[in-house]
Structure formats: C-alpha cells, structure tokens
Design an enzyme around this catalytic site. Structure first.
Site, PDB file in Angstrom:
ATOM      1  N   GLU A   1       0.784  -1.295  -0.117  1.00 29.51           N
ATOM      2  CA  GLU A   1       0.025   0.079   0.119  1.00 29.51           C
ATOM      3  C   GLU A   1       0.807   1.226   0.033  1.00 29.51           C
ATOM      4  OE1 GLU A   1      -3.565   1.981   2.742  1.00 29.51           O
ATOM      5  OE2 GLU A   1      -2.187   0.573   3.786  1.00 29.51           O
TER       6      GLU A   1
ATOM      7  N   CYS B   1      -5.567  -2.764   2.830  1.00 27.45           N
ATOM      8  CA  CYS B   1      -5.125  -2.707   4.488  1.00 27.45           C
ATOM      9  C   CYS B   1      -6.192  -2.827   5.556  1.00 27.45           C
ATOM     10  CB  CYS B   1      -4.347  -1.624   4.792  1.00 27.45           C
ATOM     11  SG  CYS B   1      -3.419  -1.427   6.039  1.00 27.45           S
TER      12      CYS B   1
ATOM     13  N   LYS C   1     -10.436   2.480  -1.186  1.00 27.71           N
ATOM     14  CA  LYS C   1     -10.600   1.730   0.021  1.00 27.71           C
ATOM     15  C   LYS C   1     -11.467   2.113   0.769  1.00 27.71           C
ATOM     16  CE  LYS C   1      -7.295   1.575   4.094  1.00 27.71           C
ATOM     17  NZ  LYS C   1      -5.946   1.936   4.349  1.00 27.71           N
TER      18      LYS C   1
END
Length: 288
Positions: free
Chosen positions: A42, A152, A115
C-alpha cells in the site's frame, strides 16, 4: 487455470523516483520467478505519509486519468505480461482517495477500487487524508483469473472477503502498510495474519498480503513496519512467508479450477442463509 501469485515487500523513502525504481525492480525479479500477478504494498510511492497531518501532502495526489505512476506501470505490465494492482493516492474533484488501479497483462486498466474502511489513530491519520471509498467492493476479470482486492484496514472486516467472493473472486489480495502500534501494548503481526487466515479459509480461496518494512521517521513521529508478507492457500495455511525486516519476493502456484471444485464440495456458499444475516446491516442490533 494455473496462476502464480506473488507478494513483495520493500522499504520506502520520501523520494518518489527512488521508490518507483525499486518497485519496478521488484516486479521484474518476481517475473523472473514466473509470477503472473504481482502485489506491491500500500502507498509504495513514498514513505507512509499518513503518520502525521500535513495539508501540504495533498499535493502528492494524482488524477486517475493523468497519473504518471499508473502510466509507468501500464507499460511495465504490458512489457512483462503480468497483472499489476497499483496503489496510489488519488485526487478526484474535491475528494482524495486511497486507491488501487488493476492493470491487466496487456497493459490495459481494468478499473479502480477505492479503500472502503479508513482508519484513524496515532501514526495512522488516514481520515485526515482520505474520503471513504465510493466504488464498493470490486472484482476484476484479469488474464489470470478473477481478482478480488481490498486495502489494508479493509482486511480486518470479514465482510470484505465474503463480499468479494460473492462477486466472483477466485483469490484475494490485500496491499498493506502496518507496523508498530503506539496505542496497543503488543505486536499486532500475528493478529493481522490470523484475521486474513479467516478470510482465506472461510471463502476457500488463496490470499496474498504485501506489507512494507523498515523504520520511517516523520517529524516527532516514528513507525517500524514489520513486513511479514505472506501467501495463504485455500485452507488458510501459510504457504509462503517473508521476514520482518528484509526486502523479499514470494511466489506460489495455484490451480484455480481445482480450488473452485473444493468450494463446491464444502457447500459453504450453497448453505448460506442471507435472509438470516440482517443484523450485519446495522451498527447495533441488540433490540434494546
């Protein structure tokens, strides 16, 4: 279909060009190991700039249509004939996102994922920089199978993997930036891995996690990223494991057709009862 999935991990600096060159080298080395799908960590373009809040850093963001990072890796994906999910800081109008562009092995962009879950806390000041993603969970139909991806903090929510599986994913990818936890009294690396073991085993599909390594200092803040990137098989077993502090490339081969047969034989998706899961649509369903 036989697919070779790869996890990479590397240290990052504040120098954009240096990080791009290193990522390019890692991808080429993974290709030499016969990798078909290569996952970088990331926000690898720079150090993890979210340690502190700084308005000047919004200048790092790029538009999806005019990103020099994406243009660079389009050419590389086509040259090497590999699939590259590329993490970047995206500017979209007046909003900013933590995004992934999936580039197919012919160099074509297959689309964008933003995200969904945005963390906040000491050293992880992502809510300052990123708007929560509006794309929804997405699966990309690549030359090497149906790729489901989260970023993540997404990996800590089991709803992520199940949603991607229901959308047709054949394997799961999670690029990550995680390390020392100033507000926690313990090393979170095992917990981090265990939650993804649940993602893989519960959906009966392989999973790749790529994390960064090294200490990164930023004004009065400091973090040590613990690497430990890994690849899981469809049972959630660790089949490839990286160290905590070395730059490494992992590659593992999977037969997606054989794994699909295992998903059928287990009956997990056959026996689901979606009408019984209404509580999951609420933040609090205690009925009080």
């Amino acid at each position: 279909m036989i697919v070779n999935l790869s996890a990479t991990q590397m240290s990052c600096s504040k120098d954009y060009d240096e990080n791009i060159k290193k990522a390019t080298r890692m991808i080429k080395e993974a290709k030499k190991k016969q990798a078909d799908v290569i996952l970088l960590q990331e926000l690898f373009e720079r150090n993890y700039f979210c340690q502190i809040e700084d308005y000047e850093r919004f200048a790092f963001a790029e538009e999806y249509s005019d990103s020099k990072t994406l243009h660079h890796f389009e050419k590389l994906a086509k040259e090497l004939q590999v699939v590259l999910p590329i993490s970047f800081f995206e500017k979209a109008g007046n909003c900013y996102f933590n995004s992934i562009c999936v580039i197919d092995s012919d160099g074509q962009r297959l689309g964008l994922y933003r995200k969904t879950h945005i963390p906040t806390g000491a050293c992880y000041e992502e809510k300052f920089y990123f708007t929560p993603g509006d794309t929804g969970f997405k699966v990309f139909n690549t030359h090497y199978g149906h790729l489901g991806i989260g970023i993540c903090w997404d990996q800590w929510f089991l709803e992520t993997g199940r949603s991607l599986a229901l959308k047709g994913a054949e394997y799961l990818l999670f690029p990550t930036a995680i390390g020392s936890e100033p507000v926690l009294p313990f090393d979170s690396s095992k917990h981090w891995r265990n939650v993804m073991i649940g993602q893989a085993s519960g959906n009966i599909m392989p999973l790749v996690a790529s994390n960064r390594i090294g200490e990164e200092k930023d004004l009065n803040s400091s973090m040590t990223f613990y690497g430990s990137s890994f690849i899981l098989n469809e049972y959630g077993e660790v089949v490839e494991q990286a160290s905590r502090d070395q730059e490494e490339i992992l590659v593992h081969s999977f037969d997606l057709e054989e794994i699909a047969k295992k998903r059928i034989s287990w009956g997990i998706f056959r026996d689901r009862r979606p009408e019984m899961y209404k509580s999951i649509l609420k933040l609090d369903d205690r009925g009080e």
